[in-house]
Design an enzyme around this catalytic site. Structure first.
Site, PDB file in Angstrom:
ATOM      1  N   CYS A  75      48.339  44.860  33.355  1.00  0.00           N
ATOM      2  CA  CYS A  75      49.584  44.419  33.989  1.00  0.00           C
ATOM      3  C   CYS A  75      50.809  44.877  33.211  1.00  0.00           C
ATOM      4  O   CYS A  75      51.829  45.246  33.800  1.00  0.00           O
ATOM      5  CB  CYS A  75      49.577  42.903  34.160  1.00  0.00           C
ATOM      6  SG  CYS A  75      49.477  41.960  32.613  1.00  0.00           S
ATOM      7  N   HIS A 125      50.442  37.268  31.922  1.00  0.00           N
ATOM      8  CA  HIS A 125      50.744  38.266  32.949  1.00  0.00           C
ATOM      9  C   HIS A 125      52.163  38.775  32.763  1.00  0.00           C
ATOM     10  O   HIS A 125      53.021  38.086  32.196  1.00  0.00           O
ATOM     11  CB  HIS A 125      50.581  37.641  34.336  1.00  0.00           C
ATOM     12  CG  HIS A 125      50.622  38.618  35.457  1.00  0.00           C
ATOM     13  ND1 HIS A 125      49.830  39.751  35.511  1.00  0.00           N
ATOM     14  CD2 HIS A 125      51.372  38.634  36.605  1.00  0.00           C
ATOM     15  CE1 HIS A 125      50.070  40.410  36.625  1.00  0.00           C
ATOM     16  NE2 HIS A 125      51.010  39.761  37.302  1.00  0.00           N
ATOM     17  N   ASP A 150      55.478  42.748  42.004  1.00  0.00           N
ATOM     18  CA  ASP A 150      54.309  42.714  41.117  1.00  0.00           C
ATOM     19  C   ASP A 150      53.377  43.871  41.458  1.00  0.00           C
ATOM     20  O   ASP A 150      52.620  43.804  42.434  1.00  0.00           O
ATOM     21  CB  ASP A 150      53.572  41.384  41.257  1.00  0.00           C
ATOM     22  CG  ASP A 150      52.533  41.199  40.157  1.00  0.00           C
ATOM     23  OD1 ASP A 150      52.295  42.157  39.392  1.00  0.00           O
ATOM     24  OD2 ASP A 150      51.954  40.099  40.057  1.00  0.00           O
TER      25      ASP A 150
END
Length: 697
Positions: free
Chosen positions: A427, A471, A487
């Site tokens: 991520c 994250h 995202d």
């Protein structure tokens, strides 16, 4: 010190005789010290723990006669040596943590001069204090139980010291401790509930420089993927209504807006805030729909983690201009705070000034030329920010990008390598690359670091968010909409956002591959998962209602009682509880003493003896021993002196000797006959003295 007959020692500096320590008492105290060191293992240097173990072991070997305790100069040299090592290790830092470490070292050094009963008492109280120091760093229920067991060892050792020859002393010692606990438990519970809990006037950091698992204020490409290999708990969250859907569990923590080479960091440091008092209690009554409580583990940082569009309910967190929340002091202990979800989009309703937006366009002057060219191409083909963001997300969904916990090492111009060559990352890789592309295309963007997800605890009562839920995602500024979440992980690996990291990397098999001892790694073992959740539930309730029972929680509970309790009423209640407890304890002790006296046949014989003396004109003096009373009887009544001395010897033998149980009945019968003999002899002496007085007249 030299040992003398009769289990006595001579002090080397004063020549006074002091009792030697019983080995059984000493071993209980050593065992307690070992237990109290266990909670310290994760923060004390290895050399300090080893030194404490060696010093306690030296004392035990000296007790068994294998070695000698060091003399004055040797003890001084050892003390100066370990203190020098400690000073070199601390390197000038002074916090509660370093002070507690030095205290542990001082306890270890105390073993070398524990020679007499007085030293034992000093060590006893020092170790009790060490048990309380442990609670500064660990408040979980299992550590509390371990500290309680260690204090129990100390109390048994104290009993053994004062009565080393009692039979079955271990069993009777633990029995007495159990009865004492049962007697005091109601008072302890009442004082826990009613004793006024006032926050301290000031506080200092508990730790300094201690490494903790958690997010930081910088992000390099591989940082969060390393953090994702940890199952340590980050925080728990309890909701007043239904749990939010997994895809909506974005816990915002901090913003990274400055790209320095390959590292994202905060462009502007945290503004200075005057350190506040310890405020770890955010409990303000029952949760209502839309509210949620967060019980966060220590991070030594100021940032709090909240869901998007939240407002603070408790006063121990304060909002920032960027829609984040901060504590007034670093969270160096478990802290609880309460938030409330807002129906509208409160953050996006705030307009950003142009100067602030320019800050979110910052990029290095050079580097990653292919990514810059791609951004120019996307900007030319998509004139609106919304369209550009949608095309960029489509690129991530349609091309062969992979989400992995085993990302390759990126060369220089790592964003180019990720987007065009490797196409494998975590991520943090994709969030950093997306922010770079948006900024290169003229769209203000920033990296958001926090957590996404959280698994239900036992009974779905709360969410448990762990470090592997860490994250990173992106927020882009779109005119008319404000900051919009973008995202790329949701486009590349939707399983990560919909159900969690385990499902996202199931094919790769990399979930917690380096944490073999974690129960979360073995998700297919239902029994293990059930046991882990139940233990977590117990610890969570302990943290929330016992450790977290602070000022606001107490006042909320007291407000439900009739009469509206305040601090003044709590003070009165506390004084009343203490006074009533003392009254009950005194009455119970008096009743128990009379009951034990009435049930003790030897004590009944002694009371008959006392009454006989009173009638004979020989009053019993306070604090007088049986032998002293017998001598006075012999002076007043020579005929009764022999029987009185024999009776006194049998009393001493019964209470202070080791008379077999089978012979005790015969001894009591003999004592009864001695009383009859004494009474007759006293009467004869009294009558003869009366006759003599008559003849004289």
């Amino acid at each position: 010190m030299a040992t003398l007959p009769g289990n006595y020692e001579v002090s080397g500096f004063s020549g006074a005789e002091v009792p030697a320590l019983p080995s059984r008492a000493l071993i209980w105290v050593i065992a307690s010290f070992a237990l109290l060191l266990v909670p310290q293992w994760d923060r004390l240097p290895v050399w300090l723990i080893a030194s404490c173990v060696a010093l306690a072991g030296w004392r035990w070997l000296a007790q068994s006669g294998r070695v000698r305790l060091p003399g004055k100069w040797t003890r001084t040299a050892i003390m100066l040596g370990v203190i020098a090592i400690y000073v070199a290790t601390v390197q000038g830092r002074f916090t509660v943590d370093t002070a507690a470490s030095f205290f542990v070292l001082a306890v270890g050094l105390k073993w070398l001069e524990t020679r007499s009963t007085r030293d034992f008492y000093v060590l006893f109280f020092i170790l009790v204090y060490l048990a309380t120091v442990n609670f500064l760093f660990h408040q979980e229920i299992h550590w509390a139980a371990l500290n309680l067991l260690a204090v129990g060892f100390l109390l048994v050792g104290l009993q053994t010291l004062n009565a080393p020859v009692l039979p079955e002393s271990m069993r009777s010692g633990w029995g007495r401790l159990g009865m004492m606990l049962l007697k005091t438990l109601p008072v302890v519970v009442l004082l826990f509930l009613f004793f006024p809990r006032v926050a301290p006037l000031w506080s200092v950091p508990l730790v300094s420089g201690e490494a903790r698992s958690g997010i930081s204020d910088t992000m390099r490409p591989g940082d969060i993927s390393n953090l994702a290999q940890s199952s340590e708990r980050a925080f728990r969250a309890t909701f007043g209504g239904e749990l939010p859907a997994y895809r909506d569990r974005y816990w915002r923590g901090l913003i990274l807006d400055y790209l320095d080479g390959e590292t994202w960091r905060q462009g502007q440091g945290e503004p200075f805030r005057r350190p506040g008092r310890v405020s770890v209690d955010g409990g303000v009554g029952n949760l209502t729909p839309g509210q949620y409580d967060v019980l966060m583990e220590p991070t030594d940082e100021r940032w709090a983690f909240v869901l998007e569009d939240s407002e603070a309910v408790s006063n121990n967190v304060v909002p920032t201009d960027e829609g984040l929340f901060r504590f007034r002091r670093p969270a160096d202990t478990t802290v609880r705070y309460r938030m409330e979800l807002q129906g509208g989009d409160s953050e996006n309703a705030v307009a950003e000034d142009p100067q602030t937006l320019r800050r979110y366009l910052q990029l290095p002057r050079s580097g990653n030329p292919r990514a810059r060219a791609l951004a120019e191409e996307l900007k030319a083909d998509n004139p609106t920010p919304e369209a550009l963001v949608e095309v960029l997300m489509s690129r991530f969904r349609q091309q062969a990008y992979y989400y992995t916990l085993r990302p390759p090492t990126m060369p220089q111009d790592g964003i180019d390598a990720l987007l065009f060559d490797e196409k494998r990352g975590f991520c943090a890789h994709y969030a950093g690359a997306t922010t770079f592309l948006l900024r290169a295309a003229g769209i203000p963007a920033r990296v958001i670091v926090g957590y996404q997800g959280g698994d239900p605890g036992a009974g779905n009562e709360y969410l448990v968010v762990r470090q592997y839920d860490a994250h990173a995602w992106v927020e882009a500024w779109i005119e008319g909409q404000g900051w919009v979440r973008v995202d790329p992980t949701a486009a590349i690996a939707p399983d990560r956002i919909e159900s969690g990291l385990r499902d996202a990397v199931a094919e790769e098999g990399s979930f917690l591959e380096n944490d073999w001892a974690s129960p979360q790694r073995y998700g297919n073992m239902a029994v293990l998962q059930w046991a882990s959740l139940q233990l977590d539930r117990i610890n969570y309730q302990w943290q929330r209602w016992v450790v977290g029972y602070q000022g606001q929680s107490q006042m909320d509970l007291m407000s439900r009682l009739p009469g509206g309790f305040g601090l003044k009423e709590l003070g009165y209640a506390t004084a009343g509880i203490v006074g009533f407890a003392l009254l009950v304890a005194g009455g119970f002790s008096s009743w128990q003493m009379r009951r034990s006296t009435s049930r003790d046949p030897v004590m009944r014989l002694i009371r008959r003896w006392y009454r006989l003396c009173e009638r004979a004109g020989i009053p019993v003096r306070f604090g007088e021993t049986p032998a002293q009373l017998a001598e006075r009887i012999g002076s007043a009544s020579p005929r009764a002196g022999g029987a009185a001395r024999a009776f006194a010897r049998m009393v001493n033998k019964h209470y202070y000797g080791s008379e077999p149980r089978a012979d005790q009945r015969q001894s009591r019968e003999k004592m009864g006959r001695l009383l009859i003999t004494m009474r007759k002899q006293m009467l004869r002496d009294t009558s003869e003295s009366g006759e003599t007085a008559t003849h004289r007249h």
